[in-house]
Scaffold this motif. Structure first.
Motif, PDB file in Angstrom:
ATOM      1  N   GLY A   1       7.524  -0.815 -17.559  1.00 58.03           N
ATOM      2  CA  GLY A   1       6.225  -0.953 -18.221  1.00 58.03           C
ATOM      3  C   GLY A   1       5.217  -1.735 -17.386  1.00 58.03           C
ATOM      4  O   GLY A   1       4.012  -1.451 -17.403  1.00 58.03           O
ATOM      5  N   ASN A   2       5.711  -2.707 -16.624  1.00 56.78           N
ATOM      6  CA  ASN A   2       4.818  -3.517 -15.786  1.00 56.78           C
ATOM      7  C   ASN A   2       4.181  -2.709 -14.658  1.00 56.78           C
ATOM      8  O   ASN A   2       3.251  -3.175 -14.008  1.00 56.78           O
ATOM      9  N   ARG A   3       4.698  -1.486 -14.420  1.00 54.81           N
ATOM     10  CA  ARG A   3       4.134  -0.646 -13.363  1.00 54.81           C
ATOM     11  C   ARG A   3       2.987   0.228 -13.878  1.00 54.81           C
ATOM     12  O   ARG A   3       2.335   0.929 -13.102  1.00 54.81           O
ATOM     13  N   LEU A   4       2.767   0.185 -15.205  1.00 55.64           N
ATOM     14  CA  LEU A   4       1.648   0.952 -15.769  1.00 55.64           C
ATOM     15  C   LEU A   4       0.394   0.089 -15.682  1.00 55.64           C
ATOM     16  O   LEU A   4       0.389  -1.057 -16.126  1.00 55.64           O
ATOM     17  N   SER A   5      -0.670   0.638 -15.117  1.00 54.30           N
ATOM     18  CA  SER A   5      -1.933  -0.123 -15.063  1.00 54.30           C
ATOM     19  C   SER A   5      -2.434  -0.318 -16.493  1.00 54.30           C
ATOM     20  O   SER A   5      -2.103   0.446 -17.397  1.00 54.30           O
ATOM     21  N   LYS A   6      -3.232  -1.340 -16.649  1.00 52.48           N
ATOM     22  CA  LYS A   6      -3.827  -1.624 -17.956  1.00 52.48           C
ATOM     23  C   LYS A   6      -4.590  -0.391 -18.434  1.00 52.48           C
ATOM     24  O   LYS A   6      -5.339   0.211 -17.672  1.00 52.48           O
ATOM     25  N   GLY A   7      -4.389  -0.029 -19.664  1.00 58.36           N
ATOM     26  CA  GLY A   7      -5.154   1.083 -20.222  1.00 58.36           C
ATOM     27  C   GLY A   7      -4.565   2.455 -19.943  1.00 58.36           C
ATOM     28  O   GLY A   7      -5.100   3.463 -20.390  1.00 58.36           O
ATOM     29  N   THR A   8      -3.453   2.508 -19.178  1.00 54.21           N
ATOM     30  CA  THR A   8      -2.802   3.798 -18.942  1.00 54.21           C
ATOM     31  C   THR A   8      -2.331   4.369 -20.278  1.00 54.21           C
ATOM     32  O   THR A   8      -1.642   3.689 -21.029  1.00 54.21           O
ATOM     33  N   ARG A   9      -2.736   5.588 -20.561  1.00 57.31           N
ATOM     34  CA  ARG A   9      -2.308   6.206 -21.811  1.00 57.31           C
ATOM     35  C   ARG A   9      -0.977   6.907 -21.598  1.00 57.31           C
ATOM     36  O   ARG A   9      -0.786   7.593 -20.588  1.00 57.31           O
ATOM     37  N   TYR A  10      -0.082   6.704 -22.547  1.00 59.31           N
ATOM     38  CA  TYR A  10       1.208   7.394 -22.469  1.00 59.31           C
ATOM     39  C   TYR A  10       1.668   7.718 -23.876  1.00 59.31           C
ATOM     40  O   TYR A  10       1.143   7.188 -24.852  1.00 59.31           O
ATOM     41  N   GLU A  11       2.653   8.611 -23.940  1.00 56.46           N
ATOM     42  CA  GLU A  11       3.238   8.955 -25.228  1.00 56.46           C
ATOM     43  C   GLU A  11       4.739   8.733 -25.115  1.00 56.46           C
ATOM     44  O   GLU A  11       5.351   9.152 -24.126  1.00 56.46           O
ATOM     45  N   LEU A  12       5.308   8.056 -26.100  1.00 58.12           N
ATOM     46  CA  LEU A  12       6.758   7.840 -26.072  1.00 58.12           C
ATOM     47  C   LEU A  12       7.463   9.099 -26.555  1.00 58.12           C
ATOM     48  O   LEU A  12       7.087   9.684 -27.574  1.00 58.12           O
ATOM     49  N   VAL A  13       8.465   9.516 -25.796  1.00 61.81           N
ATOM     50  CA  VAL A  13       9.190  10.740 -26.137  1.00 61.81           C
ATOM     51  C   VAL A  13      10.693  10.505 -25.996  1.00 61.81           C
ATOM     52  O   VAL A  13      11.125   9.460 -25.483  1.00 61.81           O
ATOM     53  N   THR A  14      11.457  11.484 -26.420  1.00 61.29           N
ATOM     54  CA  THR A  14      12.917  11.401 -26.312  1.00 61.29           C
ATOM     55  C   THR A  14      13.384  12.203 -25.094  1.00 61.29           C
ATOM     56  O   THR A  14      12.631  13.002 -24.530  1.00 61.29           O
ATOM     57  N   GLU A  15      14.651  11.976 -24.716  1.00 62.75           N
ATOM     58  CA  GLU A  15      15.232  12.767 -23.640  1.00 62.75           C
ATOM     59  C   GLU A  15      15.184  14.258 -23.946  1.00 62.75           C
ATOM     60  O   GLU A  15      14.942  15.072 -23.063  1.00 62.75           O
ATOM     61  N   GLN A  16      15.421  14.600 -25.214  1.00 62.65           N
ATOM     62  CA  GLN A  16      15.385  16.021 -25.604  1.00 62.65           C
ATOM     63  C   GLN A  16      14.007  16.612 -25.333  1.00 62.65           C
ATOM     64  O   GLN A  16      13.885  17.734 -24.848  1.00 62.65           O
ATOM     65  N   ASP A  17      12.957  15.863 -25.687  1.00 61.25           N
ATOM     66  CA  ASP A  17      11.595  16.334 -25.401  1.00 61.25           C
ATOM     67  C   ASP A  17      11.456  16.659 -23.911  1.00 61.25           C
ATOM     68  O   ASP A  17      10.891  17.688 -23.531  1.00 61.25           O
ATOM     69  N   LEU A  18      11.963  15.752 -23.087  1.00 61.07           N
ATOM     70  CA  LEU A  18      11.772  15.893 -21.642  1.00 61.07           C
ATOM     71  C   LEU A  18      12.516  17.098 -21.078  1.00 61.07           C
ATOM     72  O   LEU A  18      11.992  17.816 -20.227  1.00 61.07           O
ATOM     73  N   THR A  19      13.731  17.318 -21.550  1.00 64.36           N
ATOM     74  CA  THR A  19      14.476  18.466 -21.015  1.00 64.36           C
ATOM     75  C   THR A  19      13.906  19.771 -21.585  1.00 64.36           C
ATOM     76  O   THR A  19      13.978  20.809 -20.935  1.00 64.36           O
ATOM     77  N   ARG A  20      13.297  19.683 -22.786  1.00 65.53           N
ATOM     78  CA  ARG A  20      12.690  20.881 -23.365  1.00 65.53           C
ATOM     79  C   ARG A  20      11.441  21.291 -22.570  1.00 65.53           C
ATOM     80  O   ARG A  20      11.215  22.458 -22.291  1.00 65.53           O
ATOM     81  N   ALA A  21      10.644  20.308 -22.169  1.00 66.79           N
ATOM     82  CA  ALA A  21       9.378  20.611 -21.493  1.00 66.79           C
ATOM     83  C   ALA A  21       9.548  20.749 -19.977  1.00 66.79           C
ATOM     84  O   ALA A  21       8.792  21.466 -19.326  1.00 66.79           O
ATOM     85  N   GLY A  22      10.545  20.066 -19.425  1.00 63.52           N
ATOM     86  CA  GLY A  22      10.652  20.010 -17.968  1.00 63.52           C
ATOM     87  C   GLY A  22      11.727  20.908 -17.402  1.00 63.52           C
ATOM     88  O   GLY A  22      12.270  21.766 -18.094  1.00 63.52           O
ATOM     89  N   THR A  23      12.045  20.683 -16.131  1.00 60.91           N
ATOM     90  CA  THR A  23      13.029  21.523 -15.437  1.00 60.91           C
ATOM     91  C   THR A  23      14.353  20.807 -15.213  1.00 60.91           C
ATOM     92  O   THR A  23      15.331  21.430 -14.827  1.00 60.91           O
ATOM     93  N   PHE A  24      14.392  19.485 -15.436  1.00 61.79           N
ATOM     94  CA  PHE A  24      15.626  18.740 -15.205  1.00 61.79           C
ATOM     95  C   PHE A  24      16.632  19.022 -16.326  1.00 61.79           C
ATOM     96  O   PHE A  24      16.240  19.175 -17.478  1.00 61.79           O
ATOM     97  N   SER A  25      17.914  19.034 -15.976  1.00 63.50           N
ATOM     98  CA  SER A  25      18.917  19.214 -17.026  1.00 63.50           C
ATOM     99  C   SER A  25      19.167  17.899 -17.746  1.00 63.50           C
ATOM    100  O   SER A  25      19.634  17.883 -18.882  1.00 63.50           O
ATOM    101  N   SER A  26      18.851  16.776 -17.118  1.00 63.33           N
ATOM    102  CA  SER A  26      18.821  15.499 -17.844  1.00 63.33           C
ATOM    103  C   SER A  26      17.708  14.646 -17.258  1.00 63.33           C
ATOM    104  O   SER A  26      17.437  14.703 -16.053  1.00 63.33           O
ATOM    105  N   ASN A  27      17.048  13.896 -18.116  1.00 66.35           N
ATOM    106  CA  ASN A  27      15.907  13.086 -17.688  1.00 66.35           C
ATOM    107  C   ASN A  27      15.692  11.996 -18.725  1.00 66.35           C
ATOM    108  O   ASN A  27      15.147  12.250 -19.794  1.00 66.35           O
ATOM    109  N   ASN A  28      16.171  10.801 -18.420  1.00 65.30           N
ATOM    110  CA  ASN A  28      15.997   9.705 -19.385  1.00 65.30           C
ATOM    111  C   ASN A  28      14.824   8.807 -19.003  1.00 65.30           C
ATOM    112  O   ASN A  28      14.733   7.664 -19.457  1.00 65.30           O
ATOM    113  N   ALA A  29      13.917   9.311 -18.167  1.00 61.84           N
ATOM    114  CA  ALA A  29      12.790   8.489 -17.714  1.00 61.84           C
ATOM    115  C   ALA A  29      11.455   9.015 -18.249  1.00 61.84           C
ATOM    116  O   ALA A  29      10.852   8.396 -19.131  1.00 61.84           O
ATOM    117  N   GLY A  30      11.016  10.137 -17.720  1.00 56.13           N
ATOM    118  CA  GLY A  30       9.727  10.626 -18.161  1.00 56.13           C
ATOM    119  C   GLY A  30       9.253  11.823 -17.381  1.00 56.13           C
ATOM    120  O   GLY A  30       9.943  12.315 -16.477  1.00 56.13           O
TER     121      GLY A  30
END
Lengths: 250, 250
Positions: free
Chosen positions: B57-86
């Protein structure tokens, strides 16, 4: 068409447990098959397409038994998403006892878990004439279909021994140089490296494990000129081995 | 949870046509995200897990907008078979005009079609401080998710220009050395290569295409000590660039 029983057997060999149980493994694709046919591996099953037979039939020794199959058969039984050449099941080699003589040059892999990297490293070893590599038991399996495929046929010439790497290094004579890649190491561009001893490559994320690192007696590094934090382990292996072999007496 | 519309948009970016249409691309995984956050790429969407937020979290600049999601969201939208980051969607860079000055050292890729190799080569270029690479139009796309992933963050520092490679080489001043890898080339261990000019790497199966090869004026080869017929193109690129950079004046 391949029988259900055969497909079941071949697909079971994607799993290490069944490979070990049957002492057999799968080879897919034209390049790997041609190297297999040219090697001393004993072939249990050979499934090829009409295309492969026409193009490479002269590479089959007299009396080689094969079965003609379709591309669909090959993708059903194998791991490739497309394969218009063939698939073989071969018997694993029985390895002779590992020996390390003074003056030998060997590659040791610590915890290299990705079969693609493993296979690429085997291919690199073969390019540089290294016929034996030593692997921690946690490395990807030599006979994993992805390893075999990434070797591009070099699996027929390079032997991999799986063992307790820390213990094996520990029992080597004291005067054998054991090199390990480390950010604190000496710049290998400024060294006159001779290809004797052991080069240890560690896991990309975690480096060389402590029990193995304690056996390393010479730290080396690939100098960085840019800002990438690391190199892929197969890439790093290639660069390091090249820096040793450039000084080889031929 | 990610909306259907967002998942549809993000997955559409796996296709080059839609990436170009939206001038946007996808970045996945912790390492790549951290490099992205540290770069001047403009971020359109940032989806991260609670775990990532806690650890980085400390690597996000002030005011950076983000949305909290689950691992399932990430594998559904992305190409990785597992992704616990973003996962992030970022705007492509507008490239400034390609310039080649006397003394520059550049890598040119001819028909490198595999995005994994492409990404690994970009990472190698970054390691050796090469910030611009030149690619034939038939090379894998820089913004392909597999390319981006294989760069391990180096996509933030290396720029790739896609153009007619033969024509581009042809218009370079005559005195610019253009190196090409070839089995008939000179052994690069015996050369004192200086890092200036252009190094052309060709397609693994077919080599450098004739219309590009005709612009090469110095053939080099990586000497083989064993029996492997070839090296992976990313591996070969690493070894060749290392042999140039070892003589760099720092």
């Amino acid at each position: 068409m391949l029988s259900k029983a055969i497909v079941k057997y071949v697909t079971s060999l994607q799993v290490k447990k069944y490979r070990n149980q049957h002492q057999a493994f799968v080879v897919e694709g034209a390049k790997s098959l041609l190297e297999l046919l040219n090697s001393d591996f004993e072939i249990q099953h050979l499934f090829i397409t009409q295309d492969f037979l026409q193009e490479h039939g002269n590479r089959l020794s007299k009396g080689t038994r094969y079965e003609l199959v379709t591309e669909q058969d090959l993708t059903r039984a194998g791991t490739f998403s497309s394969n218009n050449a063939g698939l073989a099941v071969a018997h694993m080699h029985q390895l002779s006892k590992l020996q390390f003589h003074p003056g030998d040059f060997t590659l040791a892999l610590d915890d290299i878990r990705d079969p693609g990297n493993m296979g690429t490293i085997i291919r690199i070893a073969d390019w540089y004439g290294i016929q034996t590599i030593v692997c921690s038991e946690t490395c990807a399996d030599f006979y994993n279909p992805k390893t075999i495929s990434a070797t591009m046929g070099s699996f027929t010439r390079v032997k991999a021994y799986y063992l307790n790497l820390g213990e094996w290094l520990h029992q080597l004579p004291e005067n054998v140089p054991v090199y390990g890649a480390s950010l604190d190491g000496e710049n290998l561009h400024r060294m006159q490296l001779q290809p004797t001893g052991v080069v240890v490559m560690g896991n990309e994320a975690n480096g060389i494990r402590p029990e193995v690192a304690s056996e390393v007696n010479r730290l080396i590094k690939i100098p960085a000129f840019g800002e990438a934090e690391s190199l892929n382990v197969a890439t790093a292996t290639a660069i390091i081995i090249d820096n040793f072999m450039r000084n080889a007496r031929l």
